[in-house]
Enzyme design. Structure first.
Site, short mmCIF file in Angstrom:
data_model
loop_
_atom_site.label_atom_id
_atom_site.label_comp_id
_atom_site.label_asym_id
_atom_site.label_seq_id
_atom_site.Cartn_x
_atom_site.Cartn_y
_atom_site.Cartn_z
N GLN A 45 -1.73 2.18 9.96
CA GLN A 45 -0.46 2.34 9.24
C GLN A 45 0.56 3.12 10.08
O GLN A 45 1.76 2.94 9.92
CB GLN A 45 -0.68 3.09 7.92
N ASN A 63 -5.52 12.33 0.98
CA ASN A 63 -4.58 11.47 1.73
C ASN A 63 -5.40 10.65 2.73
O ASN A 63 -6.62 10.80 2.85
CB ASN A 63 -3.50 12.31 2.42
N LYS A 64 -4.71 9.79 3.45
CA LYS A 64 -5.36 8.88 4.39
C LYS A 64 -6.40 9.59 5.25
O LYS A 64 -6.16 10.69 5.74
CB LYS A 64 -4.27 8.24 5.26
N ARG A 88 0.87 -1.18 0.00
CA ARG A 88 0.00 0.00 0.00
C ARG A 88 0.90 1.23 0.00
O ARG A 88 2.12 1.12 0.09
CB ARG A 88 -1.01 0.01 1.16
N GLY A 89 0.27 2.42 -0.09
CA GLY A 89 1.04 3.64 -0.23
C GLY A 89 1.13 3.95 -1.72
O GLY A 89 1.46 3.08 -2.52
N ALA A 90 0.80 5.21 -2.08
CA ALA A 90 0.62 5.55 -3.49
C ALA A 90 1.82 5.20 -4.39
O ALA A 90 1.65 4.49 -5.39
CB ALA A 90 0.25 7.03 -3.61
N ASP A 138 -2.14 10.70 -1.83
CA ASP A 138 -2.47 9.71 -2.85
C ASP A 138 -2.78 10.38 -4.17
O ASP A 138 -2.62 9.80 -5.23
CB ASP A 138 -3.67 8.87 -2.40
N ARG A 151 -7.55 -0.16 -6.54
CA ARG A 151 -7.74 0.95 -5.60
C ARG A 151 -7.84 2.24 -6.42
O ARG A 151 -6.93 2.54 -7.20
CB ARG A 151 -6.57 1.02 -4.59
#
Ligand code: MRU
Length: 345
Positions: A193, A244-245, A46-48, A234, A86
């Site tokens: 996270q 973002n998150k 995960r993570g852009a 993201d 995603r």
């Protein structure tokens, strides 16, 4: 950080399973694009920027053995499966687009040569991401005081990229510049996270890190001498609105309330000039069980309704500056971001 988030290894893609960190370091090996797509969807990775790299490597795996018109058709199938995983991180589409250019430029090649081009491009995407993060980190480090207390949210570190990190790349670069850095990491409900991944990688690198629950951020901002907030993104729209998150937006509101600068670390691959503003950014909604269960154990009434958006949008007005690998963008972002995107081609 010595552990590799993702790696191309002899016609396979190897990833550390981030769902199991910090208690278990398990590596998964994928031989097929469907496996890579599932790894992205289920958040093994995960993570852009990391999912941009994974998507490029997934395409390379999926294209093995194809050439000519059949390769064109195959590409659509592979790209569709990866794109569907995603929706918010624009890096995913960006990584696939890079591979599409390879296809278009090499349609006359035989299967083995075409596969070799795809493989080379996927490895190039990986290596470039590493370089980008180091460069972004150096620009960002100039904004960081000495000593500094930095508050971050989610994980925009080595685990979220090919390595080094974006927000945590700034932390690392500031440390390498000799600054005394201390980090507060939001736990980041519901996937954790912050407490699982950010704390794991900073602790491994011996960078002082303190975990807080997301609801403690205002208390920390009010009384713990926070120098700045740094988060990843993201997708950042042309006007500087930042997806973002989930939990980033309230953090930006609180930072403004307390007069603390709010920085976004954004590689240019996360900046989407085709998105005019935050309203145009697709926001992923994830399964309600991420809220109703904890480590597989039920923690809410069975059958209760849930709302679980994975990201939020921070309005550009709350963002002090956006740090990229080509320099720091200041408001008004419509101008500064497009200038940086154009710089260097
Ligand atoms: O749901 P995740 O863990 O993929 O969300 C990650 C984030 O929100 C990160 O901050 C963002 O992708 C930037 S990573 C350099």
């Amino acid at each position: 950080m010595a552990v590799k988030t993702i790696e191309w290894r002899a016609d396979t893609v190897r990833m550390i399973d981030q769902r199991l960190l910090p208690t278990r370091e398990v590596f998964r090996t994928y031989r097929d694009y469907r496996g890579v797509a599932e790894a992205i969807r289920s958040m093994v990775i995960r993570g852009a920027p990391a999912i941009g790299v994974a998507a490029a490597m997934g395409v390379a795996l999926g294209m093995k053995g194809y050439f000519g018109e059949r390769a064109r058709k195959r590409f659509e199938v592979v790209a569709k499966a990866l794109r569907a995983t995603r929706p918010t991180a624009v890096n995913l589409a960006w990584g696939i687009e890079r591979m599409k250019r390879v296809l278009e430029a090499n349609l006359s090649l035989d299967a083995a040569s075409l596969y070799e081009r795809f493989r080379e491009e996927a490895i190039a995407v990986y290596k470039e991401d590493l370089e980008i993060n180091h460069s972004l980190g150096r620009f960002g480090a100039e904004l960081v005081s000495d000593p500094a207390t930095i508050l971050t949210h989610c994980n925009a570190g080595a685990l979220a990229t090919a390595g080094y990190g974006t927000a945590l790349g700034v932390v690392r670069a500031a440390r390498e510049a000799g600054k005394k850095i201390k980090v507060y990491a939001d736990e980041t409900r519901p996937f954790l996270q912050g407490s699982r991944l950010t704390a794991w990688e900073l602790h491994k690198d011996r960078i002082p890190v303190t975990i807080i629950a997301d609801s403690m951020a205002a208390t920390v901002l009010a009384a713990r001498g926070v120098s700045c907030v740094i988060v990843g993104t993201d997708r950042t729209a042309a006007n500087g609105d930042v997806a973002n998150k989930i939990g980033t937006y309230p953090l930006a509101v609180m930072a403004e309330r307390h007069g603390v600068p709010f920085y976004v670390a954004a590689p240019l691959s996360s900046i989407d000039l085709d998105c005019p503003d935050g309203k145009a950014i697709p926001i992923e909604e994830r399964a309600g069980r991420e809220l109703t269960e904890f480590a597989g154990k039920q923690i809410a009434p069975r059958g209760v309704e849930t709302f679980n958006p994975a990201f939020d949008v921070t309005p550009a007005a709350l963002v002090t500056a956006i740090i990229t690998e080509r320099g720091v963008a200041h408001p008004p972002y419509r101008e500064s971001l497009s200038t940086l995107k154009r710089k260097g081609g």
